[in-house]
Design a protein around this motif. Sequence first.
Motif, PDB file in Angstrom:
ATOM      1  N   ASP A  50      21.600  14.096 -27.587  1.00 49.51           N
ATOM      2  CA  ASP A  50      21.439  12.922 -26.733  1.00 49.51           C
ATOM      3  C   ASP A  50      19.964  12.535 -26.709  1.00 49.51           C
ATOM      4  N   ALA A  51      19.679  11.266 -26.947  1.00 41.16           N
ATOM      5  CA  ALA A  51      18.288  10.805 -27.012  1.00 41.16           C
ATOM      6  C   ALA A  51      17.645  10.674 -25.636  1.00 41.16           C
ATOM      7  N   ASN A  52      18.435  10.428 -24.596  1.00 42.06           N
ATOM      8  CA  ASN A  52      17.866  10.093 -23.291  1.00 42.06           C
ATOM      9  C   ASN A  52      16.949  11.166 -22.703  1.00 42.06           C
ATOM     10  N   PRO A  53      17.319  12.449 -22.718  1.00 39.58           N
ATOM     11  CA  PRO A  53      16.403  13.442 -22.137  1.00 39.58           C
ATOM     12  C   PRO A  53      15.084  13.542 -22.892  1.00 39.58           C
ATOM     13  N   LEU A  54      15.108  13.313 -24.200  1.00 35.15           N
ATOM     14  CA  LEU A  54      13.869  13.338 -24.985  1.00 35.15           C
ATOM     15  C   LEU A  54      12.976  12.165 -24.599  1.00 35.15           C
ATOM     16  N   ASP A  55      13.612  11.024 -24.367  1.00 32.19           N
ATOM     17  CA  ASP A  55      12.871   9.846 -23.916  1.00 32.19           C
ATOM     18  C   ASP A  55      12.235  10.115 -22.549  1.00 32.19           C
ATOM     19  N   SER A  56      12.995  10.777 -21.644  1.00 24.71           N
ATOM     20  CA  SER A  56      12.476  11.098 -20.319  1.00 24.71           C
ATOM     21  C   SER A  56      11.289  12.059 -20.417  1.00 24.71           C
ATOM     22  N   LEU A  57      11.411  13.065 -21.267  1.00 25.00           N
ATOM     23  CA  LEU A  57      10.308  14.009 -21.481  1.00 25.00           C
ATOM     24  C   LEU A  57       9.063  13.290 -21.998  1.00 25.00           C
ATOM     25  N   ALA A  58       9.260  12.401 -22.981  1.00 29.04           N
ATOM     26  CA  ALA A  58       8.129  11.673 -23.558  1.00 29.04           C
ATOM     27  C   ALA A  58       7.430  10.833 -22.488  1.00 29.04           C
ATOM     28  N   GLU A  59       8.222  10.220 -21.604  1.00 26.68           N
ATOM     29  CA  GLU A  59       7.649   9.379 -20.555  1.00 26.68           C
ATOM     30  C   GLU A  59       6.764  10.200 -19.611  1.00 26.68           C
ATOM     31  N   ILE A  60       7.225  11.394 -19.242  1.00 26.66           N
ATOM     32  CA  ILE A  60       6.430  12.238 -18.344  1.00 26.66           C
ATOM     33  C   ILE A  60       5.174  12.760 -19.050  1.00 26.66           C
ATOM     34  N   TYR A  61       5.322  13.168 -20.317  1.00 25.71           N
ATOM     35  CA  TYR A  61       4.152  13.613 -21.070  1.00 25.71           C
ATOM     36  C   TYR A  61       3.101  12.502 -21.125  1.00 25.71           C
ATOM     37  N   PHE A  62       3.572  11.261 -21.302  1.00 20.36           N
ATOM     38  CA  PHE A  62       2.647  10.126 -21.358  1.00 20.36           C
ATOM     39  C   PHE A  62       1.932   9.939 -20.012  1.00 20.36           C
ATOM     40  N   GLN A  63       2.701  10.070 -18.905  1.00 24.04           N
ATOM     41  CA  GLN A  63       2.124   9.883 -17.579  1.00 24.04           C
ATOM     42  C   GLN A  63       1.006  10.883 -17.288  1.00 24.04           C
ATOM     43  N   ILE A  64       1.154  12.107 -17.774  1.00 27.65           N
ATOM     44  CA  ILE A  64       0.170  13.141 -17.441  1.00 27.65           C
ATOM     45  C   ILE A  64      -0.869  13.310 -18.563  1.00 27.65           C
ATOM     46  N   GLY A  65      -0.848  12.394 -19.536  1.00 25.92           N
ATOM     47  CA  GLY A  65      -1.898  12.376 -20.549  1.00 25.92           C
ATOM     48  C   GLY A  65      -1.698  13.351 -21.685  1.00 25.92           C
ATOM     49  N   ARG A  66      -0.511  13.916 -21.840  1.00 30.64           N
ATOM     50  CA  ARG A  66      -0.245  14.835 -22.958  1.00 30.64           C
ATOM     51  C   ARG A  66       0.276  14.003 -24.141  1.00 30.64           C
ATOM     52  N   LEU A  67      -0.643  13.220 -24.703  1.00 33.06           N
ATOM     53  CA  LEU A  67      -0.228  12.258 -25.701  1.00 33.06           C
ATOM     54  C   LEU A  67       0.237  12.910 -27.004  1.00 33.06           C
TER      55      LEU A  67
END
Length: 433
Positions: free
Chosen positions: A416-433
């Motif tokens: 499922d792609a959705n949890p990976l998308d959610s993880l990416a969004e949080i990583y982006f928010q905290i600067g773990r680009l």
Amino acid sequence: MEKDKQKRIQSAGDAYSELLAIREGIPTTHKDFPEREPSTSKEITVGFALKRLRFPALIAVTLILSAVIIWQLLKSGGTGISDDVKPSIAVISFENQTGDENYDRLRKIIPNLLITSLEQSGNFHVVTWERMYDLLKQLGKEDTEFINRELGFELCRLDGIDFIVLGSVTKLGNIFATDVKILDVQSKDLLRSASSRGESESSILENQIDELNGEISKGIGLSDRRISAARRRVAEFTTTSINAYNHFLEGRDQYERYYYEDARQSLENAVNIDPNFAVAYLWLAQTYGKLGDAKARAAAQQKAIILAENANEKDRLYIEALHAQNIEKDEEKRIRILEEIAGKYPKEKRAHYNLGIHHWNKKEFLEAVDEYSKALALDPNYGSALNGLGYTYADMGNYEKAIEYFEKYAAVTPGDANPLDSLAEIYFQIGRL
């Protein structure tokens, strides 16, 4: 059993005293009661050995227990279950014994119709098909297509269910026959067998489900009065078409697995066959919402609310909640309805999930965590609730906890792609680009 009536036990108190004497091995009467005038002038004593006393004592105990049981049955309306008790029941996959694979769809259609019918009666806590699937996931058997007898008992024991319904469908010429067996989960004792039949596959909806509902209720021990009070034909709150119902089940399953385009096609097929299929419009409206088609969603919702009386109680409440949210724009009303659903159907995880979303949107994060956690208590692998908890903890600033829930979400829904998308969004928010 004395010929002379005056020598027989005269009261419940005397019987109780006699039983106490038997239990303690004391050959005397009236030990624990104050003295009173005897019913005869001749004193009655028990002057025989304990060994000789055992058999008549057993008879006495049996008679007294029988009287108590009969009294309880009469009190509850002539059945084994009083009118204020709601036993829990599960219906598992039915065996296709027609010899034709084209009727494999009935293995799931018949149980779902029975579940809906039993739930509508209000006499049971019914395990929904979705709940059975949740339990299968907990056992690591989510790919199971057919729930057999042993797996059914295992699922029921896992969820503390009282009774289970097994069944099969056969066909001879144009006659379809549906057989059911109602068993006690703990003892596996057969409580009742029943059968219904009719001409053509459509008879399953026309009469068989309703007849089997009555037989199941009798087998479990509900009173005739209670059964009659809840009588409503299943076709009145589902559909008159087996084909429409089959498309509906396919669409509902596809929606739950996030295949929204497939769900749209299946649910549109259902309402095209039966334009009065209220619950199909409910799921179609939700599907259009996921696909971002607001106009189609509104049209489907309007159709659902018009036909809401054609749905069972739980689905009608969901229709009203969706209408309150998207058409009436009355969030307080929607929440009242969702809380009503959660109260009436304690294992309905979707109600808690939707309440969690509400609290999250209002930034009531602790309340959101509570509702999502209730949903996860019912289904520990509920991906949407795991996703909701992830976003809630992120908004609370606890990114470590958020990532933990998103990772679990990804683990329980591989591919499922959705949890990976959610993880990416949080990583982006905290600067773990």
